[in-house]
Design a protein around this motif. Structure first.
Motif, PDB file in Angstrom:
ATOM      1  N   SER A   4      42.418 -24.794 -49.605  1.00  0.00           N
ATOM      2  CA  SER A   4      42.318 -25.179 -48.198  1.00  0.00           C
ATOM      3  C   SER A   4      42.863 -26.578 -47.919  1.00  0.00           C
ATOM      4  O   SER A   4      43.222 -26.889 -46.790  1.00  0.00           O
ATOM      5  N   ASP A   5      42.976 -27.433 -48.947  1.00  0.00           N
ATOM      6  CA  ASP A   5      43.489 -28.776 -48.680  1.00  0.00           C
ATOM      7  C   ASP A   5      45.011 -28.804 -48.629  1.00  0.00           C
ATOM      8  O   ASP A   5      45.605 -29.829 -48.320  1.00  0.00           O
ATOM      9  N   GLN A   6      45.662 -27.668 -48.925  1.00  0.00           N
ATOM     10  CA  GLN A   6      47.118 -27.644 -48.870  1.00  0.00           C
ATOM     11  C   GLN A   6      47.587 -27.262 -47.475  1.00  0.00           C
ATOM     12  O   GLN A   6      46.958 -26.451 -46.796  1.00  0.00           O
ATOM     13  N   ILE A   7      48.726 -27.862 -47.072  1.00  0.00           N
ATOM     14  CA  ILE A   7      49.300 -27.497 -45.776  1.00  0.00           C
ATOM     15  C   ILE A   7      50.021 -26.165 -45.937  1.00  0.00           C
ATOM     16  O   ILE A   7      50.702 -25.948 -46.931  1.00  0.00           O
ATOM     17  N   SER A   8      49.858 -25.292 -44.954  1.00  0.00           N
ATOM     18  CA  SER A   8      50.562 -24.021 -45.007  1.00  0.00           C
ATOM     19  C   SER A   8      51.937 -24.172 -44.362  1.00  0.00           C
ATOM     20  O   SER A   8      52.058 -24.579 -43.217  1.00  0.00           O
ATOM     21  N   ALA A   9      52.990 -23.866 -45.126  1.00  0.00           N
ATOM     22  CA  ALA A   9      54.351 -23.973 -44.595  1.00  0.00           C
ATOM     23  C   ALA A   9      54.684 -22.751 -43.744  1.00  0.00           C
ATOM     24  O   ALA A   9      55.132 -22.863 -42.615  1.00  0.00           O
ATOM     25  N   VAL A  10      54.445 -21.588 -44.295  1.00  0.00           N
ATOM     26  CA  VAL A  10      54.690 -20.343 -43.566  1.00  0.00           C
ATOM     27  C   VAL A  10      53.407 -19.539 -43.585  1.00  0.00           C
ATOM     28  O   VAL A  10      52.782 -19.389 -44.633  1.00  0.00           O
ATOM     29  N   THR A  11      52.987 -19.083 -42.420  1.00  0.00           N
ATOM     30  CA  THR A  11      51.775 -18.273 -42.319  1.00  0.00           C
ATOM     31  C   THR A  11      52.137 -16.933 -41.693  1.00  0.00           C
ATOM     32  O   THR A  11      52.629 -16.889 -40.562  1.00  0.00           O
ATOM     33  N   PHE A  58      66.487 -13.762 -37.630  1.00  0.00           N
ATOM     34  CA  PHE A  58      67.518 -12.755 -37.375  1.00  0.00           C
ATOM     35  C   PHE A  58      66.923 -11.401 -37.028  1.00  0.00           C
ATOM     36  O   PHE A  58      67.612 -10.489 -36.598  1.00  0.00           O
ATOM     37  N   GLU A  59      65.633 -11.264 -37.281  1.00  0.00           N
ATOM     38  CA  GLU A  59      64.968  -9.993 -37.036  1.00  0.00           C
ATOM     39  C   GLU A  59      63.664 -10.342 -36.328  1.00  0.00           C
ATOM     40  O   GLU A  59      63.002 -11.313 -36.685  1.00  0.00           O
ATOM     41  N   SER A  60      63.318  -9.558 -35.301  1.00  0.00           N
ATOM     42  CA  SER A  60      62.057  -9.849 -34.619  1.00  0.00           C
ATOM     43  C   SER A  60      60.929  -9.075 -35.297  1.00  0.00           C
ATOM     44  O   SER A  60      61.173  -8.105 -36.002  1.00  0.00           O
ATOM     45  N   THR A  65      52.156 -12.160 -36.311  1.00  0.00           N
ATOM     46  CA  THR A  65      52.671 -13.493 -35.988  1.00  0.00           C
ATOM     47  C   THR A  65      53.172 -14.212 -37.232  1.00  0.00           C
ATOM     48  O   THR A  65      52.702 -13.964 -38.340  1.00  0.00           O
ATOM     49  N   ILE A  66      54.142 -15.090 -37.005  1.00  0.00           N
ATOM     50  CA  ILE A  66      54.634 -15.967 -38.066  1.00  0.00           C
ATOM     51  C   ILE A  66      54.514 -17.400 -37.563  1.00  0.00           C
ATOM     52  O   ILE A  66      54.983 -17.726 -36.471  1.00  0.00           O
ATOM     53  N   TYR A  69      54.581 -24.284 -40.277  1.00  0.00           N
ATOM     54  CA  TYR A  69      53.842 -25.547 -40.180  1.00  0.00           C
ATOM     55  C   TYR A  69      52.988 -25.583 -38.910  1.00  0.00           C
ATOM     56  O   TYR A  69      53.019 -26.538 -38.144  1.00  0.00           O
ATOM     57  N   GLY A  70      52.279 -24.497 -38.674  1.00  0.00           N
ATOM     58  CA  GLY A  70      51.340 -24.464 -37.562  1.00  0.00           C
ATOM     59  C   GLY A  70      51.922 -24.004 -36.240  1.00  0.00           C
ATOM     60  O   GLY A  70      51.182 -23.719 -35.308  1.00  0.00           O
ATOM     61  N   ASP A  71      53.252 -23.960 -36.125  1.00  0.00           N
ATOM     62  CA  ASP A  71      53.841 -23.560 -34.847  1.00  0.00           C
ATOM     63  C   ASP A  71      54.255 -22.103 -34.880  1.00  0.00           C
ATOM     64  O   ASP A  71      54.950 -21.665 -35.797  1.00  0.00           O
ATOM     65  N   GLU A  72      53.872 -21.389 -33.851  1.00  0.00           N
ATOM     66  CA  GLU A  72      54.317 -20.001 -33.687  1.00  0.00           C
ATOM     67  C   GLU A  72      55.816 -20.004 -33.416  1.00  0.00           C
ATOM     68  O   GLU A  72      56.297 -20.768 -32.576  1.00  0.00           O
TER      69      GLU A  72
END
Ligand SMILES: Nc1ncnc2c1ncn2[C@@H]1O[C@H](COP(=O)(O)OP(=O)(O)OP(=O)(O)O)[C@@H](O)[C@H]1O
Ligand SMILES: [Mg+2]
Lengths: 363, 276
Positions: A4-11, A58-60, A65-66, A69-72
């Protein structure tokens, strides 16, 4: 899941992709940590490229959701995502020189001329292409093209670098050199790498973590040692490395240790990741290199059989052992001085199985 | 046929070939030769001279030809540029635009002018212009030329684009290029041989169009083909042969150029993936 202390790059959350009525990705959810070398590993057609293309834009997504770094990022077109791709066929611009290819992304970002020049020079020396700056892609070898593609994608300092089977076009020697090279680049730059491959050796040797995929679903995520030593299921055990898969039944369960019965009533101790109940049927995975071949019967428990076939593999020899019933097992024996095995075809041999060699899998 | 099909073994093949070539090219060759004739006759050879070439530029009809040539060039340049731009946009829409409703219909519409007999197009265009009360003149010629040039420009451009993998555009977008920048810096340079070839083809088609032009040009304005036709009606003088020879030369040059530009290999986007 990552700590949990790591930042998630891609979620990724419940990401689904359908083409018509074909489901290419089926509710995929996982996190890729910042600064991680993350690998998507799976057989051809399991949806690796599709997943990568959705992260690149390139693909929806069909649903789910993707986040980056926290942004949709669903609404962002590819050119607005801080993500760069090394394409499988490299896709180097054929009408531009090496320098122009590497500078392209920086120019599009509006960097000043001196900044672009400095960065391009830095990238060129990083991938050791100094002698080739003025060449067009068609005048480069496959390995050199691969380096240009890498430099071009890394030049704009993306937050995440996507690599779609970048080594598959190279010959074996070059591929092995590039593995450590890629690993080094990832360490030095601190960029999050998402690496796609169908080559399990490549995945195990480079990655911090591996996601094993099959038919649009993620089967297991873990460190290379975890997915190799503690496979979740039959698919993972079979796909990663070589293994012997045997039908078995759980007799006794004590913590993560299962006492299993083989079809021939042989008894074997195995470890498991799962909550197993006595009487449950499952599959045993036995790694060939975790078993020892003996020509004399040892004191402790062992399986008995006879030699059916052997294959010389360089560092190892693979023995195919016919057990006293219909089962056959592959056993690896390392070829080193003083370790020669003297057994003849048809002669009885004994197989000792190390305590952690067998995994009991329920699916 | 165990030996396979080999046209050389058919009796009469060479005779037939020679006959066809003769019918096709003998008139052209005669025109070319007699354009250098030193005399008014178009059948009796009177020695070599360039007098009829001089006549085009300084003779009694020089003013008429000069004006017609100017009109032809202006129309051909504008029509070819416009048709090429439209054809380029159309090819990108057709080939990169995914599947949209009416796509086959669009393709049929684009290529229709090639298939409709020219005389039908000519009559229809004339009826159309008079129906809407459009004044016939250089503008009506221009519009008609743009329309029938589009398919000729479209074919080489679309063929070129078809051979360009979509991954170059994706790579450009991945490297922060917007739509326009992707077209300007990646797609257009790769399509360039096709675009140039389409332009040259459209140019030459416009330059020597006679039928449609003759219908929609209105009175008092001539292009080179209509001027030549007008001149021939009053009897064939060798100066027409000289003019025809010049036009033939320009046509052959442009078509050859278009062919080689279209074939050019050095910027071919499919060659650099060969060894990868
Ligand atoms: N545009 C598309 N239309 C229809 N089906 C598609 C499309 N793109 C991919 N697929 C299908 O989705 C599945 C996953 O394809 P994908 O390219 O992601 O596989 P992959 O894991 O990258 O395989 P490989 O290792 O062969 O590259 C395949 O069965 C493929 O046929
Ligand atoms: Mg793929």
């Amino acid at each position: 899941m990552i700590a949990s202390d790591q930042i998630s790059a891609v979620t990724l959350r419940d990401v689904r992709k359908t083409f018509g009525d074909f489901t290419a990705l089926d509710d995929v959810s996982f996190d890729i940590a910042d600064n991680e070398f993350f690998t998507l590993l799976g057989p051809s057609g399991c949806g690796k490229t599709t997943l990568l293309r959705m992260i690149a834009g390139f693909e929806s997504t069909s649903s789910g959701t993707i986040h980056l770094y926290g942004d949709e990022i669903a609404e962002l077109p590819p050119n607005k995502r801080p993500v760069n791709t090394v394409f499988q066929n490299y896709a180097l611009f054929p009408h531009m020189t090496v320098t122009q290819n590497i500078a392209f992304g920086l120019q599009m970002l509006g960097w000043s001329r001196s900044e672009v020049d400095a960065r391009v020079r830095e990238m060129i020396s990083m991938v050791k292409l100094d002698a080739f700056v003025a060449r067009k892609p068609s005048q480069l070898s496959g390995g050199q093209q691969q380096r240009v593609a890498l430099a071009r994608a890394m030049a704009p300092r993306p937050k995440v670098l996507l690599l779609d089977e970048p080594l598959s076009a190279l010959d074996l020697k070059l591929r092995q050199d590039m593995r450590s090279e890629l690993k080094r680049l990832q360490r030095e730059t601190g960029i999050t790498f998402v690496f796609v491959t169908h080559d399990q050796e490549e995945a195990l040797s480079m990655s911090d973590r591996v996601a094993v995929m099959s038919a649009g679903t993620v089967q297991q995520i873990g460190s290379p040692a975890e997915v190799y030593n503690k496979p979740e299921n039959r698919f993972v055990a079979d796909f990663i490395g070589e293994t012997n898969l045997l039908e078995a039944r759980a007799d006794k369960v004590q913590g993560d240790t299962v006492t299993c019965t083989l079809p021939d009533e042989g008894i074997l101790l195995a470890k498991t990741n799962h909550a197993v109940v006595p009487g449950q049927a499952g599959t045993l995975s036995l790694r060939p290199e975790r078993m020892t071949l003996l020509s004399e019967k040892p004191q402790d428990d062992c399986l008995k059989g006879h030699l059916k076939d052997m294959t010389f593999l360089g560092t190892d020899t693979q023995f195919e052992i016919q057990l006293d019933n219909t089962l056959t097992l592959n056993v690896r024996h390392q070829n080193s001085d003083g370790n020669e095995l003297q057994i003849q075809s048809g002669q009885p041999v004994y197989i000792r199985i190390a305590p952690n060699a067998a995994r009991f899998l329920v699916s | 046929m165990p030996r396979g099909f080999d046209i050389k073994h058919y009796r009469g093949f060479y005779t037939l070939t020679l006959l066809c070539l003769f019918i096709l090219y003998a008139p052209l060759i005669i025109v070319m030769i007699y354009s250098f004739n030193d005399g008014r006759s178009i059948t009796v050879w009177q020695g070599v001279s360039l007098r009829w070439y001089a006549d085009i530029f300084v003779g009694p009809e020089a003013e008429k030809f000069k004006l017609a040539a100017r009109n032809s060039l202006i129309i051909a340049v504008i029509a070819a540029i416009t048709a090429t731009s439209i054809a380029t946009a159309a090819s990108i829409g057709m080939i990169r635009g995914g599947n949209f409703r009416g796509k086959p219909a669009s393709f049929a519409l684009i290529s229709l002018p090639i298939m409709v007999p020219e005389i039908v197009s000519a009559v229809a265009t004339l009826i159309f212009f008079s129906a809407i009360g459009f004044k016939l003149g250089i503008l009506s010629i221009l519009i008609a030329h743009i329309v029938f040039c589009i398919p000729f420009a479209y074919l080489p451009i679309a063929a070129r684009l078809q051979g360009i993998e979509a991954s170059y555009e994706e790579a450009a977008q991945d490297l922060y290029a917007g739509r326009w920048a992707t077209f300007r810096y990646v797609l257009m340079p790769l399509m360039w041989p096709g675009i140039l070839s389409g332009f040259l083809l459209a140019f030459i088609i416009s330059l020597d169009d006679f039928i449609i032009t003759n219908f929609v040009k209105g009175a008092g304005i001539e292009t080179l083909p209509t001027a030549i036709f007008g001149s021939v009606k009053q009897g064939i003088k060798p100066n027409i042969m000289a003019l025809s020879t010049l036009m033939l030369l320009v046509s052959v040059l442009l078509v050859t150029l278009s062919f080689f530009v279209g074939r050019r290999q050095d910027t071919n986007p499919t060659t650099n993936t060969e060894d990868s």
